[in-house]
Design an enzyme around this catalytic site. Structure first.
Site, PDB file in Angstrom:
ATOM      1  N   GLY A  12     167.402  68.336  17.050  1.00 51.31           N
ATOM      2  CA  GLY A  12     167.332  67.740  18.384  1.00 51.31           C
ATOM      3  C   GLY A  12     167.710  68.731  19.470  1.00 51.31           C
ATOM      4  O   GLY A  12     168.188  69.843  19.190  1.00 51.31           O
ATOM      5  N   ASP A  13     167.432  68.356  20.716  1.00 49.66           N
ATOM      6  CA  ASP A  13     167.778  69.141  21.901  1.00 49.66           C
ATOM      7  C   ASP A  13     167.123  70.513  21.912  1.00 49.66           C
ATOM      8  O   ASP A  13     167.670  71.475  22.449  1.00 49.66           O
ATOM      9  CB  ASP A  13     169.317  69.300  22.029  1.00 49.66           C
ATOM     10  CG  ASP A  13     170.006  67.955  22.122  1.00 49.66           C
ATOM     11  OD1 ASP A  13     169.422  67.027  22.694  1.00 49.66           O
ATOM     12  OD2 ASP A  13     171.129  67.836  21.592  1.00 49.66           O
ATOM     13  N   LYS A  16     162.474  69.752  24.096  1.00 47.92           N
ATOM     14  CA  LYS A  16     161.208  68.991  24.047  1.00 47.92           C
ATOM     15  C   LYS A  16     160.810  68.465  25.426  1.00 47.92           C
ATOM     16  O   LYS A  16     159.644  68.460  25.794  1.00 47.92           O
ATOM     17  CB  LYS A  16     161.355  67.794  23.074  1.00 47.92           C
ATOM     18  CG  LYS A  16     161.713  68.201  21.645  1.00 47.92           C
ATOM     19  CD  LYS A  16     161.959  66.993  20.772  1.00 47.92           C
ATOM     20  CE  LYS A  16     163.204  66.212  21.119  1.00 47.92           C
ATOM     21  NZ  LYS A  16     164.470  66.920  20.924  1.00 47.92           N
ATOM     22  N   ASN A  38     169.310  57.119  22.749  1.00 46.93           N
ATOM     23  CA  ASN A  38     170.109  58.198  22.148  1.00 46.93           C
ATOM     24  C   ASN A  38     169.515  59.554  22.551  1.00 46.93           C
ATOM     25  O   ASN A  38     170.197  60.564  22.505  1.00 46.93           O
ATOM     26  CB  ASN A  38     170.160  58.075  20.610  1.00 46.93           C
ATOM     27  CG  ASN A  38     168.803  57.830  19.971  1.00 46.93           C
ATOM     28  OD1 ASN A  38     167.815  57.578  20.651  1.00 46.93           O
ATOM     29  ND2 ASN A  38     168.752  57.888  18.652  1.00 46.93           N
ATOM     30  N   ALA A  39     168.243  59.555  22.925  1.00 46.07           N
ATOM     31  CA  ALA A  39     167.583  60.803  23.346  1.00 46.07           C
ATOM     32  C   ALA A  39     168.016  61.178  24.757  1.00 46.07           C
ATOM     33  O   ALA A  39     168.296  60.304  25.574  1.00 46.07           O
ATOM     34  CB  ALA A  39     166.067  60.623  23.308  1.00 46.07           C
ATOM     35  N   GLY A  40     168.053  62.465  25.024  1.00 45.63           N
ATOM     36  CA  GLY A  40     168.293  62.955  26.377  1.00 45.63           C
ATOM     37  C   GLY A  40     167.403  64.156  26.591  1.00 45.63           C
ATOM     38  O   GLY A  40     167.630  65.205  25.995  1.00 45.63           O
ATOM     39  N   HIS A  41     166.337  63.981  27.362  1.00 47.95           N
ATOM     40  CA  HIS A  41     165.360  65.046  27.576  1.00 47.95           C
ATOM     41  C   HIS A  41     165.483  65.521  29.019  1.00 47.95           C
ATOM     42  O   HIS A  41     165.207  64.777  29.945  1.00 47.95           O
ATOM     43  CB  HIS A  41     163.946  64.529  27.281  1.00 47.95           C
ATOM     44  CG  HIS A  41     163.793  64.035  25.867  1.00 47.95           C
ATOM     45  ND1 HIS A  41     162.773  63.228  25.455  1.00 47.95           N
ATOM     46  CD2 HIS A  41     164.550  64.256  24.762  1.00 47.95           C
ATOM     47  CE1 HIS A  41     162.909  62.964  24.164  1.00 47.95           C
ATOM     48  NE2 HIS A  41     163.978  63.571  23.722  1.00 47.95           N
ATOM     49  N   GLN A 224     164.787  63.186  19.171  1.00 48.33           N
ATOM     50  CA  GLN A 224     165.629  63.761  18.113  1.00 48.33           C
ATOM     51  C   GLN A 224     164.898  64.961  17.481  1.00 48.33           C
ATOM     52  O   GLN A 224     164.145  65.616  18.161  1.00 48.33           O
ATOM     53  CB  GLN A 224     165.990  62.707  17.054  1.00 48.33           C
ATOM     54  CG  GLN A 224     167.017  61.680  17.540  1.00 48.33           C
ATOM     55  CD  GLN A 224     166.425  60.594  18.417  1.00 48.33           C
ATOM     56  OE1 GLN A 224     165.504  59.907  18.037  1.00 48.33           O
ATOM     57  NE2 GLN A 224     166.978  60.405  19.598  1.00 48.33           N
ATOM     58  N   ARG A 305     177.785  70.996  21.924  1.00 46.52           N
ATOM     59  CA  ARG A 305     176.878  71.148  20.777  1.00 46.52           C
ATOM     60  C   ARG A 305     177.385  72.284  19.891  1.00 46.52           C
ATOM     61  O   ARG A 305     177.828  73.319  20.399  1.00 46.52           O
ATOM     62  CB  ARG A 305     175.462  71.456  21.267  1.00 46.52           C
ATOM     63  CG  ARG A 305     174.847  70.303  22.043  1.00 46.52           C
ATOM     64  CD  ARG A 305     173.477  70.698  22.618  1.00 46.52           C
ATOM     65  NE  ARG A 305     172.883  69.600  23.372  1.00 46.52           N
ATOM     66  CZ  ARG A 305     171.991  69.765  24.348  1.00 46.52           C
ATOM     67  NH1 ARG A 305     171.574  70.966  24.683  1.00 46.52           N
ATOM     68  NH2 ARG A 305     171.494  68.712  24.977  1.00 46.52           N
ATOM     69  N   SER A 413     159.646  79.897  25.697  1.00 44.86           N
ATOM     70  CA  SER A 413     160.261  79.403  26.929  1.00 44.86           C
ATOM     71  C   SER A 413     161.416  80.320  27.291  1.00 44.86           C
ATOM     72  O   SER A 413     162.251  80.667  26.452  1.00 44.86           O
ATOM     73  CB  SER A 413     160.737  77.964  26.693  1.00 44.86           C
ATOM     74  OG  SER A 413     161.497  77.523  27.788  1.00 44.86           O
TER      75      SER A 413
HETATM   76  P1  GDP Z   1     165.452  67.879  24.397  1.00 42.62           P
HETATM   77  O1  GDP Z   1     166.338  66.737  24.007  1.00 42.62           O
HETATM   78  O2  GDP Z   1     164.754  68.499  23.237  1.00 42.62           O
HETATM   79  O3  GDP Z   1     164.500  67.506  25.503  1.00 42.62           O
HETATM   80  O4  GDP Z   1     166.424  68.997  24.974  1.00 42.62           O
HETATM   81  P2  GDP Z   1     167.668  68.794  25.991  1.00 42.62           P
HETATM   82  O5  GDP Z   1     167.138  68.496  27.346  1.00 42.62           O
HETATM   83  O6  GDP Z   1     168.654  67.842  25.425  1.00 42.62           O
HETATM   84  O7  GDP Z   1     168.347  70.219  25.924  1.00 42.62           O
HETATM   85  C1  GDP Z   1     167.663  71.379  26.251  1.00 42.62           C
HETATM   86  C2  GDP Z   1     168.385  72.062  27.439  1.00 42.62           C
HETATM   87  O8  GDP Z   1     167.935  73.383  27.566  1.00 42.62           O
HETATM   88  C3  GDP Z   1     168.093  71.411  28.774  1.00 42.62           C
HETATM   89  O9  GDP Z   1     169.220  71.504  29.582  1.00 42.62           O
HETATM   90  C4  GDP Z   1     166.957  72.235  29.358  1.00 42.62           C
HETATM   91  O10 GDP Z   1     166.926  72.227  30.761  1.00 42.62           O
HETATM   92  C5  GDP Z   1     167.310  73.595  28.842  1.00 42.62           C
HETATM   93  N1  GDP Z   1     166.173  74.486  28.568  1.00 42.62           N
HETATM   94  C6  GDP Z   1     164.964  74.182  28.037  1.00 42.62           C
HETATM   95  N2  GDP Z   1     164.240  75.313  27.811  1.00 42.62           N
HETATM   96  C7  GDP Z   1     165.025  76.342  28.214  1.00 42.62           C
HETATM   97  C8  GDP Z   1     164.859  77.757  28.181  1.00 42.62           C
HETATM   98  O11 GDP Z   1     163.867  78.289  27.740  1.00 42.62           O
HETATM   99  N3  GDP Z   1     165.915  78.507  28.649  1.00 42.62           N
HETATM  100  C9  GDP Z   1     167.067  77.950  29.116  1.00 42.62           C
HETATM  101  N4  GDP Z   1     168.026  78.767  29.539  1.00 42.62           N
HETATM  102  N5  GDP Z   1     167.252  76.617  29.152  1.00 42.62           N
HETATM  103  C10 GDP Z   1     166.247  75.829  28.697  1.00 42.62           C
HETATM  104  P1  IMO Z   2     167.088  64.347  21.676  1.00 44.74           P
HETATM  105  O1  IMO Z   2     165.850  63.510  21.742  1.00 44.74           O
HETATM  106  C1  IMO Z   2     170.575  65.630  19.365  1.00 44.74           C
HETATM  107  C2  IMO Z   2     172.364  62.656  16.711  1.00 44.74           C
HETATM  108  C3  IMO Z   2     173.763  62.134  17.029  1.00 44.74           C
HETATM  109  C4  IMO Z   2     174.278  61.846  15.639  1.00 44.74           C
HETATM  110  C5  IMO Z   2     173.024  61.334  14.911  1.00 44.74           C
HETATM  111  C6  IMO Z   2     172.928  59.811  14.858  1.00 44.74           C
HETATM  112  O2  IMO Z   2     167.743  64.569  22.993  1.00 44.74           O
HETATM  113  O3  IMO Z   2     166.830  65.619  20.927  1.00 44.74           O
HETATM  114  P2  IMO Z   2     172.346  57.949  16.660  1.00 44.74           P
HETATM  115  O4  IMO Z   2     173.028  57.571  17.940  1.00 44.74           O
HETATM  116  O5  IMO Z   2     170.917  58.339  16.844  1.00 44.74           O
HETATM  117  O6  IMO Z   2     172.516  56.902  15.582  1.00 44.74           O
HETATM  118  O7  IMO Z   2     173.153  59.250  16.131  1.00 44.74           O
HETATM  119  O8  IMO Z   2     171.912  61.850  15.631  1.00 44.74           O
HETATM  120  N1  IMO Z   2     171.375  62.510  17.798  1.00 44.74           N
HETATM  121  C7  IMO Z   2     170.914  63.536  18.527  1.00 44.74           C
HETATM  122  N2  IMO Z   2     171.258  64.832  18.520  1.00 44.74           N
HETATM  123  N3  IMO Z   2     169.569  65.195  20.178  1.00 44.74           N
HETATM  124  C8  IMO Z   2     169.202  63.894  20.173  1.00 44.74           C
HETATM  125  O9  IMO Z   2     168.134  63.436  20.854  1.00 44.74           O
HETATM  126  C9  IMO Z   2     169.909  62.980  19.352  1.00 44.74           C
HETATM  127  N4  IMO Z   2     169.820  61.659  19.124  1.00 44.74           N
HETATM  128  C10 IMO Z   2     170.712  61.379  18.157  1.00 44.74           C
HETATM  129  O10 IMO Z   2     174.532  63.114  17.706  1.00 44.74           O
HETATM  130  O11 IMO Z   2     174.636  63.048  15.011  1.00 44.74           O
HETATM  131 MG    MG Z   3     168.315  66.130  24.148  1.00 39.18          MG
END
Ligand code: GDP
Ligand code: IMO
Ligand code: MG
Length: 434
Positions: A12-13, A16, A38-41, A224, A305, A413
């Site tokens: 995850g994270d 995306k 649970n997702a945070g994009h 995720q 993280r 990226s």
């Molecule tokens: P997601 O859950 O897969 O959408 O990812 P998150 O948003 O939770 O976490 C990714 C973090 O990295 C966010 O704060 C983005 O703004 C940041 N990000 C994405 N791509 C890049 C990159 O290429 N470089 C840097 N420095 N930050 C990035």
């Molecule tokens: P995005 O979409 C990272 C992790 C939680 C925990 C496990 C189960 O932003 O990539 P849950 O609340 O889903 O039952 O938790 O999954 N988890 C994530 N880790 N990115 C996420 O979403 C996640 N969504 C759940 O931290 O370990």
């Molecule tokens: Mg995320």
């Protein structure tokens, strides 16, 4: 036909949100297929920051349609809060968002039930996001879940709600996790929510299939990551849905024969939030340096993280189960200042090299990663948008990842914003988008 799945290849994270937002320019519809809030994009557009939890990242492009598929669990308060926040930033959400009539509804009692697994002695604490996601999916699989279509039928909803909540109260009292919830007041709130959501509700499987027949292009957005997948991840340290490519079909009602490609999103290193095994975790100062440079704190819970090195065997595994055509490598810029960059190229267990991903947590915890060190490039890649402009050693690093994972790095990226991205000319990824 141009219908592509984009999903996370690690825990995850991976970035995306940024990538789905960027690529949505090439599609007519973006459909989320699993998970919940649970997702945070995170998406940066100029100086504006958006964190999307339930709503597909395509919503930020004017005129693009966004679909919340049947595979999701929806917390109405979270959805409404997200719609209101986006609309107050000038995004026309309600004209473009469609919600599946078969998606499941999440209630405050699901968060209460989560204390069963997370808080009680003798149970393995997963370190969830505490959003009630697991218990809501439990009700779905237990065939007692309330779906959006049920919610819209007031009398039927009341009867079902009362009976399910009666069960939850009894269980919660028995296990000492009961908390005073105003069940009747909550039901009234959900009735009000039903009225607000009704205009957006559709049979989204039909909507998507008709759109595809009409020649429209759909992007499927995973939440995720593959290693958090309920079937293929590091069980039980996983989420409760299928984040992998198969989930896109079951979670939207679009058949595999309609999908033209799968793109994996991977960081240039690895992070994980919550508990569970993580073979390449850097527990020394390097992990902290990655966290600080990459701002690696959870978008939903704010938790730090865990950070570590790129894991090629893990990626080979997720490439196999998802059938990746191409990889987006994000956050390359975060590695700019490292003199040496270790990459895990093999797993060893008990002195033996293993090529398979072990099925149990106990076995994954025994993995000793075998590293090869790549020389760092010691210059800034931040914001570079052309492959030719990357420092030679950064190109070598990417080539090494390609060679060890067997998947092309079709996109790189180099920063959080849309224009801080390289799409490599002639790549499979470029073809999938055109
Ligand atoms: P997601 O859950 O897969 O959408 O990812 P998150 O948003 O939770 O976490 C990714 C973090 O990295 C966010 O704060 C983005 O703004 C940041 N990000 C994405 N791509 C890049 C990159 O290429 N470089 C840097 N420095 N930050 C990035
Ligand atoms: P995005 O979409 C990272 C992790 C939680 C925990 C496990 C189960 O932003 O990539 P849950 O609340 O889903 O039952 O938790 O999954 N988890 C994530 N880790 N990115 C996420 O979403 C996640 N969504 C759940 O931290 O370990
Ligand atoms: Mg995320």
């Amino acid at each position: 036909m141009r219908n592509v799945i984009i999903l996370g290849s690690q825990w995850g994270d991976e970035g995306k949100g940024k990538i789905v937002d960027l690529f949505s320019a090439h599609f007519d519809i973006v459909a989320r297929y699993q998970g919940g809030n649970n997702a945070g994009h995170t998406i940066f557009i100029g100086d504006k920051k958006f964190v999307l939890k339930l709503i597909p990242s395509g919503i930020l492009r004017p005129g693009k349609k966004a679909v919340i598929g049947n595979g999701l669990v929806i917390d109405p308060a979270a959805l409404m809060g997200e719609i209101d926040a986006l609309e107050s930033s000038g995004i026309d959400v309600r004209a473009n968002l469609f919600v599946s009539n078969r998606a499941h509804v999440l209630f405050p009692a699901h968060r209460m039930m989560e204390k069963m697994s997370e808080g009680r002695p003798g149970r393995i604490s997963i370190g969830t996001t505490a959003r009630g996601i697991g218990p809501c999916y439990e009700d779905k699989i237990g065939r007692r879940g309330v779906r959006i279509a049920d919610l819209l039928d007031r009398d039927a909803f009341h009867a079902q709600y009362d009976s399910v909540m009666e069960e939850k109260t009894a269980i919660a009292k028995l296990f000492g996790i009961y908390e005073e919830l105003d069940f009747r007041g909550i039901r009234d709130e959900y009735d009000a929510f039903a009225d607000r959501i009704r205009p957006m509700v559709r049979d989204t499987a039909l909507l998507l299939n008709r759109a595809i027949e009409d020649g429209q292009a759909v992007m499927f957005e995973g939440a995720q990551g593959s290693m958090l997948d309920i079937d293929h991840g590091t069980y039980p340290f996983v989420t409760s849905s299928n984040a992998t490519a198969g989930g896109a079909c079951t979670g939207t009602g679009v058949a595999p024969t309609r999908i033209s490609g799968v793109i994996g999103v991977s960081k240039a290193y690895v992070t994980r939030v919550g508990g569970g095994p993580f073979p390449t975790e850097a527990l020394d100062g390097a992990g902290e340096r990655i966290r600080a440079r990459g701002h690696e704190f959870g978008a939903v819970t704010g938790r730090a993280r865990r950070c570590g090195w790129f894991d090629a065997p893990l990626l080979r595994y997720t490439a196999a189960i998802n059938g990746f055509d191409s990889l987006v490598v994000t956050k390359l810029d975060v590695l700019d200042e490292f003199d040496q960059i270790p990459v895990c190229v093999a797993y060893r267990m008990g002195g033996r090299e293993v090529t398979e991903m072990p099925p149990t947590v106990a076995a994954v915890e025994k993995i000793e990663p075998v590293y090869e060190c790549m020389p760092g490039w010691s210059s800034s890649t931040f914001g570079i948008d052309s492959y030719d402009d990357l420092p030679p050693r950064a190109k070598d690093y990417l080539a090494f990842l390609e060679q060890r994972t067997g998947v092309e790095a079709g996109c790189i990226s180099t920063g959080p914003e849309r224009n801080q991205t390289i799409v490599r000319p002639g790549s499979r990824l470029e073809k999938l988008l055109s």
